[in-house]
Design a protein around this motif. Structure first.
Motif, PDB file in Angstrom:
ATOM      1  N   TYR A  70       0.867  -1.178   0.000  1.00 56.00           N
ATOM      2  CA  TYR A  70       0.000   0.000   0.000  1.00 56.00           C
ATOM      3  C   TYR A  70       0.899   1.222   0.000  1.00 56.00           C
ATOM      4  N   GLU A  78      -6.923   4.455   2.168  1.00 58.39           N
ATOM      5  CA  GLU A  78      -7.548   4.621   0.861  1.00 58.39           C
ATOM      6  C   GLU A  78      -8.005   6.062   0.672  1.00 58.39           C
ATOM      7  N   GLY A  79      -7.683   6.620  -0.492  1.00 62.60           N
ATOM      8  CA  GLY A  79      -8.086   7.992  -0.812  1.00 62.60           C
ATOM      9  C   GLY A  79      -7.119   9.051  -0.319  1.00 62.60           C
ATOM     10  N   GLU A  80      -6.104   8.667   0.444  1.00 59.60           N
ATOM     11  CA  GLU A  80      -5.125   9.634   0.943  1.00 59.60           C
ATOM     12  C   GLU A  80      -3.941   9.726  -0.013  1.00 59.60           C
ATOM     13  N   GLU A  81      -3.154  10.777   0.149  1.00 58.02           N
ATOM     14  CA  GLU A  81      -1.962  10.985  -0.670  1.00 58.02           C
ATOM     15  C   GLU A  81      -0.947   9.882  -0.378  1.00 58.02           C
ATOM     16  N   ASN A 116       0.236   0.471  -6.336  1.00 51.72           N
ATOM     17  CA  ASN A 116      -0.543   0.377  -5.101  1.00 51.72           C
ATOM     18  C   ASN A 116      -1.444  -0.863  -5.123  1.00 51.72           C
ATOM     19  N   GLU A 117      -1.561  -1.511  -3.973  1.00 49.42           N
ATOM     20  CA  GLU A 117      -2.440  -2.661  -3.760  1.00 49.42           C
ATOM     21  C   GLU A 117      -2.110  -3.861  -4.645  1.00 49.42           C
TER      22      GLU A 117
END
Length: 148
Positions: free
Chosen positions: A84, A89-92, A134-135
């Motif tokens: 990650y 989630e949704g953060e910089e 990411n992920e």
């Protein structure tokens, strides 16, 4: 070791309270882990390792430049899991290409067996390359970042 042997080991691990199993025989290494993100990894036999080492040595006995290794210092994944690039989630993201980083700074998180493991920078420098998305699943020793 053949696929049936591996299946037998997986079955035995699944039916036990053991969470991880490391097995090595005749140059074959196997790591089994159970949980949400199970991993089965078979590593190359000794013969293939020897061939790889031979391919990286010149006639003078010095290492050759045949490998496409990244230029700079690399940060590798210390374990198998899901990477990650942001704290949530949704953060910089923790870092981007071109960012200056300091030793000890968090670069990413690798989730393994439902545990969040912070990947800290080992060097001062600038992020030259981010080698994973990411992920995504990462392997032990896989290059995550290149730092100049």
């Amino acid at each position: 070791m053949n696929i049936n042997d591996i299946k037998e080991l997986i079955k035995a691990l699944s039916n036990s309270e053991v969470c991880e199993l490391n097995y090595e025989q005749d140059g074959v290494k196997l790591f089994l882990s159970k949980g949400k993100y199970s991993a089965v990894k078979e590593v190359v036999e000794k013969k293939q390792i020897a061939e790889k080492e031979e391919n990286n040595i010149d006639t003078d006995g010095e290492e050759s430049d045949l490998e496409d290794s990244p230029q700079g210092k690399v940060v590798k994944s210390p374990l198998v899991g899901t990477v990650y690039m942001a704290p949530a989630e949704g953060e910089e993201p923790f870092v981007s290409v071109g960012d200056s980083v300091k030793k000890g700074q968090t670069l990413a998180i690798v989730e393994a067996m439902k545990l969040m493991n912070e990947i800290e920078c080992e060097y001062d420098g600038v992020i030259k390359e981010i080698c994973v998305d990411n992920e995504t699943a990462v392997e032990f020793g896989q290059t995550l970042f290149v730092i100049e």
